[in-house]
Each structure stands twice: as C-alpha cells, then as structure tokens.
Design an enzyme around this catalytic site. Structure first.
Site, PDB file in Angstrom:
ATOM      1  N   LYS A   5      26.988  33.075  38.052  1.00  0.00           N
ATOM      2  CA  LYS A   5      26.001  33.238  37.086  1.00  0.00           C
ATOM      3  C   LYS A   5      25.153  31.995  37.001  1.00  0.00           C
ATOM      4  O   LYS A   5      25.780  31.048  36.706  1.00  0.00           O
ATOM      5  CB  LYS A   5      26.806  33.495  35.709  1.00  0.00           C
ATOM      6  CG  LYS A   5      25.908  33.695  34.392  1.00  0.00           C
ATOM      7  CD  LYS A   5      26.747  33.762  33.317  1.00  0.00           C
ATOM      8  CE  LYS A   5      26.044  34.117  31.980  1.00  0.00           C
ATOM      9  NZ  LYS A   5      26.740  34.134  30.879  1.00  0.00           N
ATOM     10  N   THR A  24      23.135  30.814  35.001  1.00  0.00           N
ATOM     11  CA  THR A  24      23.171  29.849  33.763  1.00  0.00           C
ATOM     12  C   THR A  24      24.292  29.104  33.445  1.00  0.00           C
ATOM     13  O   THR A  24      24.608  28.335  32.393  1.00  0.00           O
ATOM     14  CB  THR A  24      22.747  30.831  32.511  1.00  0.00           C
ATOM     15  OG1 THR A  24      23.787  31.852  32.363  1.00  0.00           O
ATOM     16  CG2 THR A  24      21.274  31.471  32.556  1.00  0.00           C
ATOM     17  N   CYS A  25      25.544  29.635  34.247  1.00  0.00           N
ATOM     18  CA  CYS A  25      26.616  28.718  34.086  1.00  0.00           C
ATOM     19  C   CYS A  25      26.790  27.321  34.645  1.00  0.00           C
ATOM     20  O   CYS A  25      26.471  27.321  35.869  1.00  0.00           O
ATOM     21  CB  CYS A  25      27.981  29.805  34.682  1.00  0.00           C
ATOM     22  SG  CYS A  25      29.426  28.784  34.865  1.00  0.00           S
ATOM     23  N   GLY A  26      27.154  26.290  33.784  1.00  0.00           N
ATOM     24  CA  GLY A  26      27.166  25.138  34.098  1.00  0.00           C
ATOM     25  C   GLY A  26      28.060  25.059  35.421  1.00  0.00           C
ATOM     26  O   GLY A  26      27.816  24.028  36.524  1.00  0.00           O
ATOM     27  N   GLN A  60      26.623  26.241  38.514  1.00  0.00           N
ATOM     28  CA  GLN A  60      25.722  25.356  39.046  1.00  0.00           C
ATOM     29  C   GLN A  60      26.325  24.323  39.708  1.00  0.00           C
ATOM     30  O   GLN A  60      25.747  23.664  40.881  1.00  0.00           O
ATOM     31  CB  GLN A  60      24.661  24.768  37.904  1.00  0.00           C
ATOM     32  CG  GLN A  60      24.037  26.033  37.046  1.00  0.00           C
ATOM     33  CD  GLN A  60      23.329  25.685  35.961  1.00  0.00           C
ATOM     34  OE1 GLN A  60      23.388  24.543  35.662  1.00  0.00           O
ATOM     35  NE2 GLN A  60      22.529  26.391  35.216  1.00  0.00           N
TER      36      GLN A  60
END
Length: 113
Positions: free
Chosen positions: A8, A10-12, A15
């Site tokens: 995803k 936007t998931c830290g 990333q």
C-alpha cells in the site's frame, strides 16, 4: 532476482521495505493489492510459499477481522474472504521465487533477500 511486493503506497512499513529492496539494487514488481486484489489462487500460493495458513495472512487489527474470524472458515473460505476484502491482507508481502514473507517488521526482509 524476481521480487514481487504486495503493498500500500501510503503505508510507512511498505515504503521502508520497498526502499530496502531497491537499495539492494532490485526493482520489485509492485502490486497495489487494494486496487488489484490477488485471486484466491494467488493468495493460496503466497501462503504456501510463506508456510502459513490464510488466516495468518489477515490483519487482526482490521475491524472486519473479528466478523470474518467468527465464521470459522475453512482454508477456501479464508482465501475467498481475503480476496473479497483485500484490506484484511497484512502488508507488505514480499515474494521471491518459491518463498514469501510478510515483512512486518521490515527487518524480516533479511530472511528472504
């Protein structure tokens, strides 16, 4: 090395895992599993590669988890539930050849690379 990453954007944690893979010189195939849910067969293959049951791939913190878990689903039922409700899939999932892991925490990436 062929690496697939279910993530995803936007998931830290996703990333961090993506950055770690790229820092090692690999360009992973990115699958935004919330936009393109994996098929039950794909989820089954990942679970087998990871050596886990489908319910172990589920995000227990998701509100929907309790509702699904109460149904006492068999393997096929969990595969279908994860496909129909991809928000339930824990992330990020890293697939390399015949192995897969849920890279949470990101340090687990070392187990597969």
């Amino acid at each position: 090395m062929n690496i697939t990453l279910w993530y995803k954007p936007t998931c830290g944690t996703c990333q961090k895992v993506r950055a770690a893979i790229e820092a090692k010189g690999h360009k992973p195939t990115l699958v935004e599993y919330l936009k393109t849910p994996p098929s039950p067969a794909d989820i089954d293959a990942v679970c087998r590669k990871a050596g886990i049951q489908p319910q172990e791939l589920a995000r227990r913190k998701e509100p929907l988890y309790e509702e699904i878990a109460r149904k006492n689903l068999d393997r096929a039922g969990w595969l279908k539930a994860l496909h129909e409700n991809p928000v339930l899939i824990e992330r990020p999932v890293v697939i390399v050849g015949d192995q897969a892991i849920v890279a949470r925490p990101p340090e687990r990436l070392a187990e597969i690379l």
